[in-house]
Design an enzyme around this catalytic site. Structure first.
Site: not given
Ligand code: R5P
Length: 261
Positions: A174
């Site tokens: 990711k």
């Molecule tokens: C970090 O806090 C996490 O890995 C979140 O899952 C990631 O940042 C995705 O969430 P967002 O779309 O709010 O950035």
């Protein structure tokens, strides 16, 4: 040849039909505490789960707020140990044992790596250890390329971080969307999904999702742009239409507006 259990778990997250996924990320509290919109995470996610392919969450929120009868693959956050009170968020350790991950019947485990940070080696070593453990039990690892304040979110940096994650054994990566995202995907032998990042206008979040999948992303792992929206269900449905049905962001926005209306 991938082990059957590993492949089966991956297929529960990245749907074989579209080879894409809409993951709902609600793990922010692991270092941010009660993030806006996630004060009562169980209530926030309940109406969204039927529209998500997987839920990214910590074990504390999972055990205490998510109904165990629900049918959703779990991507368990297994790294942490820092908080927003510290300047340097990169000092993460593995925070969940394999036994507990298995007990929670997870479909994948997620941890952050901080390439270029003061704890680069530690977080990469955590990833390698987690991949070894996951491999043993057929549980995939999702590596999150966390970006420190001093890092530039460009294709060169994110491409480096994603490739290292895949080289060390992550089955999914990711990262953030950026200009030249195709280069990141081209240089990474495993599926890449994007985080949504900070809350932006709904229309822009849909464009972000569309730009990412058009550039080769396997989907999204999106949090704040869904659960902090005034219209979380229409938003996740709009994102889903882009990711799985090939809708443009304009078509998805029309859909979101009619759902709101
Ligand atoms: C970090 O806090 C996490 O890995 C979140 O899952 C990631 O940042 C995705 O969430 P967002 O779309 O709010 O950035």
């Amino acid at each position: 040849m991938m082990d059957w259990g590993m492949q089966n778990r991956l297929a529960s997250i990245i749907k074989p039909k579209s080879r894409r996924c809409v993951m709902l990320a609600v793990d922010h509290g692991y270092f941010q505490g009660p993030t806006s919109g996630l004060e009562r995470p169980g209530e926030t996610v309940a109406p969204l789960l039927e529209h998500a392919d997987a839920l990214m969450v910590t074990r504390g929120v999972l055990r205490n707020t998510i109904d165990a009868n629900v049918n959703i693959p779990i991507v368990l956050r297994v790294s942490g140990g820092t908080s927003i009170l510290k300047e340097d968020l990169s000092d993460e350790e593995l925070t969940v044992s394999m036994e507990d991950a298995i007990r929670l019947n997870v479909s994948a485990m997620a941890l952050s790596i901080f390439v270029g940070s003061s704890h680069e080696k530690q977080t990469l070593s955590n990833l390698a250890k987690l991949c070894d453990r996951g491999q043993k039990y057929g549980i995939p690892t999702l590596a999150v390329t966390a970006v420190g304040k001093e890092m530039v979110r460009d294709a060169r940096y994110l491409g480096l971080a994603c490739r290292i994650a895949a080289e060390l054994g992550a089955q999914i990566v990711k990262t953030y969307y950026c200009e030249g995202f195709e280069k990141i995907v081209n240089g990474c032998p495993v599926p890449v999904v994007i985080a949504g990042g900070k809350k932006i206008a709904e229309r822009d979040a849909l464009k972000l999702a569309h730009d990412a999948v058009s550039a080769g992303a396997a989907g999204v792992d999106m949090g704040r742009n869904i659960f902090q929206s005034q219209w979380p269900v229409p938003m996740i449905r709009g994102v889903r239409a882009i990711v799985h049905e090939g809708k443009t962001d304009a078509e998805a926005w029309d859909m979101v507006q009619s759902l709101i209306g």
